[in-house]
Design a protein around this motif. Structure first.
Motif, mmCIF file in Angstrom:
data_model
loop_
_atom_site.group_PDB
_atom_site.id
_atom_site.type_symbol
_atom_site.label_atom_id
_atom_site.label_comp_id
_atom_site.label_asym_id
_atom_site.label_seq_id
_atom_site.Cartn_x
_atom_site.Cartn_y
_atom_site.Cartn_z
ATOM 1 N N SER A 83 0.818 -1.223 0.000
ATOM 2 C CA SER A 83 0.000 0.000 0.000
ATOM 3 C C SER A 83 0.848 1.268 0.000
ATOM 4 O O SER A 83 0.311 2.355 0.230
ATOM 5 N N GLN A 84 2.133 1.133 -0.253
ATOM 6 C CA GLN A 84 3.000 2.309 -0.295
ATOM 7 C C GLN A 84 2.638 3.179 -1.489
ATOM 8 O O GLN A 84 2.459 2.690 -2.592
ATOM 9 N N PHE A 92 10.105 2.184 2.438
ATOM 10 C CA PHE A 92 10.040 0.978 3.269
ATOM 11 C C PHE A 92 9.278 -0.107 2.521
ATOM 12 O O PHE A 92 8.222 0.127 1.964
ATOM 13 N N GLY A 93 9.841 -1.323 2.503
ATOM 14 C CA GLY A 93 9.188 -2.459 1.860
ATOM 15 C C GLY A 93 9.539 -2.652 0.399
ATOM 16 O O GLY A 93 9.153 -3.653 -0.196
ATOM 17 N N ALA A 94 10.269 -1.690 -0.186
ATOM 18 C CA ALA A 94 10.630 -1.804 -1.602
ATOM 19 C C ALA A 94 11.669 -2.899 -1.808
ATOM 20 O O ALA A 94 12.524 -3.124 -0.961
ATOM 21 N N THR A 95 11.558 -3.559 -2.951
ATOM 22 C CA THR A 95 12.614 -4.467 -3.396
ATOM 23 C C THR A 95 13.359 -3.715 -4.493
ATOM 24 O O THR A 95 12.744 -3.221 -5.445
ATOM 25 N N GLU A 150 33.781 4.201 0.782
ATOM 26 C CA GLU A 150 32.580 4.600 0.032
ATOM 27 C C GLU A 150 32.386 3.687 -1.169
ATOM 28 O O GLU A 150 33.339 3.232 -1.786
ATOM 29 N N LYS A 151 31.104 3.455 -1.485
ATOM 30 C CA LYS A 151 30.770 2.610 -2.628
ATOM 31 C C LYS A 151 29.554 3.218 -3.321
ATOM 32 O O LYS A 151 28.606 3.637 -2.666
ATOM 33 N N GLY A 152 29.599 3.256 -4.631
ATOM 34 C CA GLY A 152 28.498 3.824 -5.402
ATOM 35 C C GLY A 152 27.596 2.748 -5.965
ATOM 36 O O GLY A 152 28.061 1.675 -6.371
ATOM 37 N N TYR A 153 26.310 3.034 -5.971
ATOM 38 C CA TYR A 153 25.313 2.109 -6.525
ATOM 39 C C TYR A 153 24.354 2.877 -7.424
ATOM 40 O O TYR A 153 24.029 4.038 -7.155
ATOM 41 N N GLN A 154 23.883 2.218 -8.458
ATOM 42 C CA GLN A 154 22.841 2.776 -9.300
ATOM 43 C C GLN A 154 21.593 1.929 -9.122
ATOM 44 O O GLN A 154 21.660 0.698 -9.104
ATOM 45 N N VAL A 155 20.447 2.597 -8.986
ATOM 46 C CA VAL A 155 19.172 1.905 -8.834
ATOM 47 C C VAL A 155 18.721 1.452 -10.222
ATOM 48 O O VAL A 155 18.501 2.275 -11.107
ATOM 49 N N MET A 156 18.592 0.133 -10.403
ATOM 50 C CA MET A 156 18.215 -0.430 -11.699
ATOM 51 C C MET A 156 16.720 -0.715 -11.784
ATOM 52 O O MET A 156 16.135 -0.623 -12.857
ATOM 53 N N ALA A 157 16.100 -1.101 -10.660
ATOM 54 C CA ALA A 157 14.668 -1.417 -10.665
ATOM 55 C C ALA A 157 14.140 -1.281 -9.244
ATOM 56 O O ALA A 157 14.870 -1.485 -8.275
ATOM 57 N N ILE A 158 12.872 -0.925 -9.147
ATOM 58 C CA ILE A 158 12.174 -0.815 -7.862
ATOM 59 C C ILE A 158 10.853 -1.552 -8.007
ATOM 60 O O ILE A 158 10.129 -1.344 -8.989
ATOM 61 N N SER A 159 10.534 -2.400 -7.038
ATOM 62 C CA SER A 159 9.215 -3.048 -7.077
ATOM 63 C C SER A 159 8.666 -3.172 -5.666
ATOM 64 O O SER A 159 9.405 -3.126 -4.685
#
Length: 162
Positions: A83-84, A92-95, A150-159
């Motif tokens: 229900s987000q 919160f709760g995202a994959t 430090e480490k960098g990340y790119q967001v590829m997908a959110i579900s």
């Protein structure tokens, strides 16, 4: 004085697991143990009675765990990830599927502190990585300060669960 700690968010599934553990300990394991302790106490000298000594020790462990679980259930704020709002952002709760600078990919789900299990990809929403990701959208890059640097990340997908 107000409690300055952040809310203790938990998913409905995480809350159900905690409640089930509480009910199992309180309704099954503890009564059996009390019965064993009573039987062992009736066998005379308690100082060398292994059943009695172990039983008392285990009973203290169970009571401590029951107290902790009761506190978690009392302070928990159940949030259903399905229900987000704003499903295009990490909340919160995202994959989330992430890629690091070397294109190594990993999939993580942001959950409550009491249900985190890094080995299965569930990280606490209060962890440094999760805090860096909150609010990010697909394509965003985030830098996280970890113990190794430090480490960098790119967001590829959110579900989110449906």
């Amino acid at each position: 004085m107000a409690d300055s700690r952040p809310p203790r968010f938990i998913t409905p599934q995480g809350f159900a697991r905690i409640r089930a553990e509480y009910e199992q300990l309180f309704g099954e394991e503890r009564p059996k143990l009390v019965e064993t302790i009573s039987w062992a106490a009736g066998n005379g000298d308690r100082s060398e009675n292994g059943d009695y000594i172990y039983g008392r020790k285990r009973l203290r462990e169970i009571d401590r765990r029951l107290g902790y679980l009761a506190k978690v259930m009392k302070t928990a704020k159940v949030v259903d990830p399905a229900s987000q709002g704003g499903r295009d952002q990490v909340r919160f709760g995202a994959t989330v599927e992430l890629a690091d600078e070397d294109d190594n990919r990993r999939v993580l789900t942001l959950v409550g502190e009491d249900e985190a299990d890094a080995s299965s990809g569930r990280i606490s929403w209060a962890s440094p990585l999760a805090r860096a990701l909150v609010g990010a959208r697909v394509g965003d890059e985030r830098t996280v300060r970890l113990p190794a640097g430090e480490k960098g990340y790119q967001v590829m997908a959110i579900s989110y669960p449906s």
